[in-house]
Design a protein around this motif. Structure first.
Motif, PDB file in Angstrom:
ATOM      1  N   GLU A   1       7.987   1.460   3.937  1.00 43.57           N
ATOM      2  CA  GLU A   1       6.695   0.912   4.355  1.00 43.57           C
ATOM      3  C   GLU A   1       6.857  -0.528   4.849  1.00 43.57           C
ATOM      4  O   GLU A   1       6.279  -0.919   5.857  1.00 43.57           O
ATOM      5  N   GLY A   2       7.671  -1.292   4.125  1.00 41.05           N
ATOM      6  CA  GLY A   2       7.912  -2.670   4.524  1.00 41.05           C
ATOM      7  C   GLY A   2       8.616  -2.768   5.866  1.00 41.05           C
ATOM      8  O   GLY A   2       8.296  -3.608   6.700  1.00 41.05           O
ATOM      9  N   SER A   3       9.588  -1.886   6.089  1.00 42.62           N
ATOM     10  CA  SER A   3      10.317  -1.886   7.361  1.00 42.62           C
ATOM     11  C   SER A   3       9.404  -1.520   8.517  1.00 42.62           C
ATOM     12  O   SER A   3       9.471  -2.098   9.593  1.00 42.62           O
ATOM     13  N   SER A   4       8.515  -0.562   8.295  1.00 44.09           N
ATOM     14  CA  SER A   4       7.611  -0.151   9.378  1.00 44.09           C
ATOM     15  C   SER A   4       6.644  -1.266   9.734  1.00 44.09           C
ATOM     16  O   SER A   4       6.241  -1.409  10.881  1.00 44.09           O
ATOM     17  N   ARG A   5       6.230  -2.088   8.730  1.00 41.95           N
ATOM     18  CA  ARG A   5       5.312  -3.184   9.028  1.00 41.95           C
ATOM     19  C   ARG A   5       6.011  -4.267   9.856  1.00 41.95           C
ATOM     20  O   ARG A   5       5.381  -4.954  10.643  1.00 41.95           O
ATOM     21  N   ARG A   6       7.340  -4.422   9.648  1.00 42.41           N
ATOM     22  CA  ARG A   6       8.062  -5.468  10.389  1.00 42.41           C
ATOM     23  C   ARG A   6       8.478  -5.013  11.785  1.00 42.41           C
ATOM     24  O   ARG A   6       8.887  -5.811  12.605  1.00 42.41           O
TER      25      ARG A   6
ATOM     26  N   MET B   1      -2.952   0.032  -4.605  1.00 43.36           N
ATOM     27  CA  MET B   1      -3.640   1.321  -4.581  1.00 43.36           C
ATOM     28  C   MET B   1      -3.475   2.066  -3.257  1.00 43.36           C
ATOM     29  O   MET B   1      -3.207   3.273  -3.263  1.00 43.36           O
ATOM     30  N   PRO B   2      -3.605   1.421  -2.102  1.00 50.35           N
ATOM     31  CA  PRO B   2      -3.367   2.157  -0.854  1.00 50.35           C
ATOM     32  C   PRO B   2      -1.960   2.733  -0.757  1.00 50.35           C
ATOM     33  O   PRO B   2      -1.762   3.839  -0.248  1.00 50.35           O
ATOM     34  N   LEU B   3      -0.960   1.991  -1.260  1.00 55.22           N
ATOM     35  CA  LEU B   3       0.403   2.503  -1.234  1.00 55.22           C
ATOM     36  C   LEU B   3       0.553   3.699  -2.175  1.00 55.22           C
ATOM     37  O   LEU B   3       1.192   4.700  -1.821  1.00 55.22           O
ATOM     38  N   LEU B   4      -0.017   3.587  -3.365  1.00 56.59           N
ATOM     39  CA  LEU B   4       0.092   4.680  -4.331  1.00 56.59           C
ATOM     40  C   LEU B   4      -0.550   5.964  -3.808  1.00 56.59           C
ATOM     41  O   LEU B   4       0.016   7.051  -3.951  1.00 56.59           O
TER      42      LEU B   4
END
Length: 315
Positions: A308-313, A123-126
């Protein structure tokens, strides 16, 4: 034959085909079935089937494998889907005439997922993506059991990484997960000590019945080895939120995610036990069929998730 020559042939052919048949083909290719495509285009599945059959007759090629359980693109169908959109753009056909969902960011994406996964990560991603693309629409079906997303008319699913079928493309979303054992201070004060997973046999362990009917078994790591425990207790529930509620009411030990128990741990309502036996494990993935044609809206959402995944890493 060069790619340019093949594309020239497609362009010449597409220009003479009925837009309705092309729209039907693109919708079924994108959504993986006639039933799901019918919801997108507002037509019956039977009407779409007739339109696709007409297109196959005109092209003299089979575009879909059809069965009572699944619909998938044939190799000619996959090639056509991959080349059709650039070809349409080149000959200047209005995108909206053919399939709005395949060529704009205003389509519908249907997602099947676990309810906790939807609440924690999806939900936060959506909501962030929908602020960037306000014309996109999403439908979420949350259920505990695993389903065939293609047969069910879903564009994608969200499950724990270890549950994603091997033939799917998986994109990690969200952080690592961790299941932990918790109980209220009042329960622990009058219960036997808990130093290892084997001590659980002396305790009331609140049970979770899975959608398939089995009782969820608790998993641990002890001295580098995996240990799976079949626990016992007087209370059986069918939702992990009820596990947490029962533990808060001094009902015994509960095996829940750290995310779910975070607030109760922070305010002291629950305490964690067997801390060194429950390490984190790979988290959730969004997954979709490997050979399914993806519309622009779905592709944009996948690009967003990867970013989003790249920014978290990134440190």
């Amino acid at each position: 034959m060069t790619n340019g020559t093949r594309n020239d042939e497609i362009i010449r052919t597409v220009g003479s085909l009925p837009p309705g048949e092309l729209a039907a083909f693109l919708a079924v290719a994108e959504h993986g079935g006639f039933r799901a495509a019918s919801r997108t285009l507002g037509q019956t599945a039977s009407a779409l089937s007739h339109a696709v059959a007409g297109l196959e007759r005109r092209l003299k090629v089979k575009l879909f494998h059809r069965s009572t359980r699944n619909v998938s693109l044939t190799e000619p169908g996959r090639r056509l889907a991959e080349r059709l959109m650039p070809a349409l753009a080149e000959i200047g056909l209005p995108v909206e005439e053919l399939h709005e969902q395949a060529t704009s960011l205003s389509g519908l994406v249907r997602i099947n997922c676990d309810a906790n996964a939807a609440e924690q990560v999806l939900m936060p991603l959506l909501t962030r993506f929908m602020k960037l693309q306000p014309e996109m629409r999403f439908e979420i079906r949350s259920e505990g059991r695993m389903v065939d997303i293609a047969e069910g008319g879903f564009d994608c699913g969200v499950r724990a990484a270890e549950l994603v079928p091997d033939d799917m493309v998986a994109i990690p979303i969200g952080p690592d997960q961790q299941h932990i054992v918790v109980a209220s201070p009042a329960y622990l004060a009058s219960a036997p000590p808990i130093d290892s997973p084997s001590d659980l046999a002396l305790h009331q362990c609140i049970q979770l019945r899975m959608a398939g009917g089995s009782i969820y078994r608790w998993e641990f790591q002890r001295r580098g080895e995996d240990v799976v425990m079949a626990t016992s207790g007087k209370l059986i529930v069918d939702h992990s939120r009820l596990l947490l509620a029962a533990a808060l009411d001094d009902g015994g030990l509960a095996y829940v995610t750290r995310w779910m128990a975070a607030d109760a741990l922070a305010d002291g309502s629950l305490r964690q036990v067997l801390d060194d036996c429950t390490p984190p494990y790979p988290g959730l993935c969004l997954y979709y069929p490997r050979h399914r044609h993806l519309g622009l809206g779905m592709r944009a959402f996948l690009d967003f998730l990867r970013a989003e995944g790249s920014s978290r890493r990134t440190p």
